[in-house]
Design an enzyme around this catalytic site. Sequence first.
Site, PDB file in Angstrom:
ATOM      1  N   TYR A   1       4.268  18.548  10.925  1.00 31.41           N
ATOM      2  CA  TYR A   1       5.138  17.722  11.379  1.00 31.41           C
ATOM      3  C   TYR A   1       6.594  18.286  11.420  1.00 31.41           C
ATOM      4  CZ  TYR A   1       1.329  14.928   9.004  1.00 31.41           C
ATOM      5  OH  TYR A   1       0.140  14.313   8.490  1.00 31.41           O
TER       6      TYR A   1
ATOM      7  N   TYR B   1       0.538  14.013   0.326  1.00 25.27           N
ATOM      8  CA  TYR B   1       0.156  14.719   1.566  1.00 25.27           C
ATOM      9  C   TYR B   1       0.084  16.125   1.408  1.00 25.27           C
ATOM     10  CZ  TYR B   1       0.163   9.808   2.855  1.00 25.27           C
ATOM     11  OH  TYR B   1       0.159   8.433   2.971  1.00 25.27           O
TER      12      TYR B   1
ATOM     13  N   CYS C   1      -2.700  33.791   9.055  1.00 24.01           N
ATOM     14  CA  CYS C   1      -2.622  34.444  10.255  1.00 24.01           C
ATOM     15  C   CYS C   1      -2.446  33.307  11.299  1.00 24.01           C
ATOM     16  CB  CYS C   1      -3.662  35.159  10.699  1.00 24.01           C
ATOM     17  SG  CYS C   1      -4.260  36.412   9.533  1.00 24.01           S
TER      18      CYS C   1
ATOM     19  N   ARG D   1       3.307   7.754  -0.216  1.00 22.33           N
ATOM     20  CA  ARG D   1       4.497   8.837  -0.528  1.00 22.33           C
ATOM     21  C   ARG D   1       5.232   8.289  -1.380  1.00 22.33           C
ATOM     22  NH1 ARG D   1       5.692  12.074   3.972  1.00 22.33           N
ATOM     23  NH2 ARG D   1       4.692  10.228   5.240  1.00 22.33           N
TER      24      ARG D   1
ATOM     25  N   GLU E   1       0.893  -1.306  -0.239  1.00 19.78           N
ATOM     26  CA  GLU E   1       0.061  -0.028   0.105  1.00 19.78           C
ATOM     27  C   GLU E   1       0.834   1.192   0.043  1.00 19.78           C
ATOM     28  OE1 GLU E   1      -2.452  -0.262   3.639  1.00 19.78           O
ATOM     29  OE2 GLU E   1      -3.446  -1.959   2.953  1.00 19.78           O
TER      30      GLU E   1
ATOM     31  N   ARG F   1       2.443  20.156   5.750  1.00 12.30           N
ATOM     32  CA  ARG F   1       3.522  19.399   6.256  1.00 12.30           C
ATOM     33  C   ARG F   1       4.378  20.114   7.233  1.00 12.30           C
ATOM     34  NH1 ARG F   1       6.530  16.244   4.366  1.00 12.30           N
ATOM     35  NH2 ARG F   1       6.116  14.393   5.553  1.00 12.30           N
TER      36      ARG F   1
HETATM   37  N1  LLP Z   1      -1.813   2.234   4.465  1.00 14.18           N
HETATM   38  C1  LLP Z   1      -2.530   2.514   5.220  1.00 14.18           C
HETATM   39  C2  LLP Z   1      -3.491   2.035   6.128  1.00 14.18           C
HETATM   40  C3  LLP Z   1      -2.116   3.950   5.867  1.00 14.18           C
HETATM   41  O1  LLP Z   1      -2.548   4.423   6.968  1.00 14.18           O
HETATM   42  C4  LLP Z   1      -1.330   4.847   4.913  1.00 14.18           C
HETATM   43  C5  LLP Z   1      -0.693   6.121   5.645  1.00 14.18           C
HETATM   44  C6  LLP Z   1      -0.598   4.446   3.823  1.00 14.18           C
HETATM   45  C7  LLP Z   1      -0.729   2.909   3.453  1.00 14.18           C
HETATM   46  C8  LLP Z   1       0.344   5.112   3.089  1.00 14.18           C
HETATM   47  O2  LLP Z   1       1.380   5.236   3.717  1.00 14.18           O
HETATM   48  P1  LLP Z   1       2.709   5.922   2.893  1.00 14.18           P
HETATM   49  O3  LLP Z   1       3.291   4.792   1.833  1.00 14.18           O
HETATM   50  O4  LLP Z   1       2.226   7.122   2.083  1.00 14.18           O
HETATM   51  O5  LLP Z   1       3.627   6.375   4.003  1.00 14.18           O
HETATM   52  N2  LLP Z   1       0.103  13.188   6.557  1.00 14.18           N
HETATM   53  C9  LLP Z   1       1.367  12.331   6.745  1.00 14.18           C
HETATM   54  C10 LLP Z   1       1.559  11.002   6.341  1.00 14.18           C
HETATM   55  C11 LLP Z   1       0.281  10.043   6.916  1.00 14.18           C
HETATM   56  C12 LLP Z   1      -0.124   8.660   6.600  1.00 14.18           C
HETATM   57  C13 LLP Z   1      -1.185   8.049   6.785  1.00 14.18           C
HETATM   58  N3  LLP Z   1      -1.260   6.909   6.586  1.00 14.18           N
HETATM   59  C14 LLP Z   1       2.506  12.977   6.111  1.00 14.18           C
HETATM   60  O6  LLP Z   1       2.416  14.101   5.367  1.00 14.18           O
HETATM   61  O7  LLP Z   1       3.682  12.717   6.309  1.00 14.18           O
END
Ligand code: LLP
Length: 425
Positions: A327, A383, A354, A287, A284, A323
């Site tokens: 974070y 994101y 603001c 990013r 899955e 972001r």
């Molecule tokens: N699968 C599930 C169940 C997830 O909750 C997520 C991300 C992914 C896959 C994908 O993860 P990735 O490969 O994108 O790391 N907004 C945050 C990241 C939040 C991730 C939430 N879940 C940021 O900007 O770093």
Amino acid sequence: MNPSRPFVYPDAHSPLACDGVGLDILAKRYGTPLYVYSAQQILYRLQLFTKAFQTVPHLVCYAVKANSSLAILKLLAEQGAGFDIVSGGELERVLRVSKEAAGRTVFSGVGKTAAEIDLALRSGIFMFNVESAGELDLLAARASRLRIRARVAMRVNPDVFAETHPYISTGLREHKFGIDIREARRVYLSAAKQKYLLPHGVSVHIGSQIRSADPFGAAAHRIAQLVLELRSDGLPIRAVDVGGGLGIEYHAGQSFDPKQKIHQYALALLQALRPLKDVQLLLEPGRFIVAQAGALLTRVLYRKKNGKKTFVITDAAMNDLIRPALYQAHHEILPVFPHKDARKRTVDVVGPVCETGDFFARDRKLQEVQPGDLLAILDAGAYGFSLSSNYNSRPRAAEVLVEDKKHRLIRRRETVEELMAAELP
Ligand code: LLP
């Protein structure tokens, strides 16, 4: 051309370009703030996954939340990718670009509603990643009411520490995600008693922006043990969903070879899952596929000094890319027109919202910029837009896709009228 870096200066005298298309041209044509994506980079990243896991049956289920633009979903669906969704809204997006992609879609998330479950059942999604015993009960009830058989995986919480920002770490027992791995067997046995549920897989997701392969290997190892136990209980577990989370390098100075990164990741996973025969691997990634394919293009509005600090105020803000504020994330910022001899200045790059938290960079050394100059905030494809908002009643940015040296608008700029359209004064 370096296939892993779509945003480069073609030569010393040219403006920053996305796959050869000058960002100055895009800013002029579509305005700013503007998200720009490289189709080629997105497809390249998808293909890296396919290649790295080619020795095993697998399906890449792109995590829609990273960037849910219809054009990007369509691009991926056309390549045969599957999808990881976390809401009925995300499922509607997948269905909009490809009805048959529902059959390659997994549904994750801790708070699925009955309406969302019904939609997913009727659409014929591939599998539900169930996150609690309560959700399992609801799914069983809905499935038997609709007389539709549902494949299920329990998303287990493996209690593995993933070194990342605490807001995006999900695999520890103290987090809200998944079912405690020690409880999982019991929950599977209760699922197996339900006529309309088919225990088909095990899923796990330990967090996001994880740069080492080790925690993935550790989690997969625990999952493999569980699959063996479940099979010995007589359950036909055929799928292992290892979630997403593979990180990228946001700092320019640090070398990053996506091919190498995926290779290590695949090695860790495949080694841990080796004891399992006859298994389909689900991945899955979000990013890793889209982050580096996108940049946020913005124009400098003002430059000002407050005490010792110099602020560069841009027309993009935290509502466009949250972001850094959320974070403390680092994003490289490049001037669209580089000047070899320009002086460097230490500045804060901030937006018009603001809030003091509305910044893209603090105490960053940048080429001296003037009002009207264009800046590109890199690695913003994941994101970025998907986490954007209308805070301060700011219409959301437009989005452009660069494909085969051509560019096209994939989302026009929102209008203020649209922001107010649902309101009843
Ligand atoms: N699968 C599930 C169940 C997830 O909750 C997520 C991300 C992914 C896959 C994908 O993860 P990735 O490969 O994108 O790391 N907004 C945050 C990241 C939040 C991730 C939430 N879940 C940021 O900007 O770093």
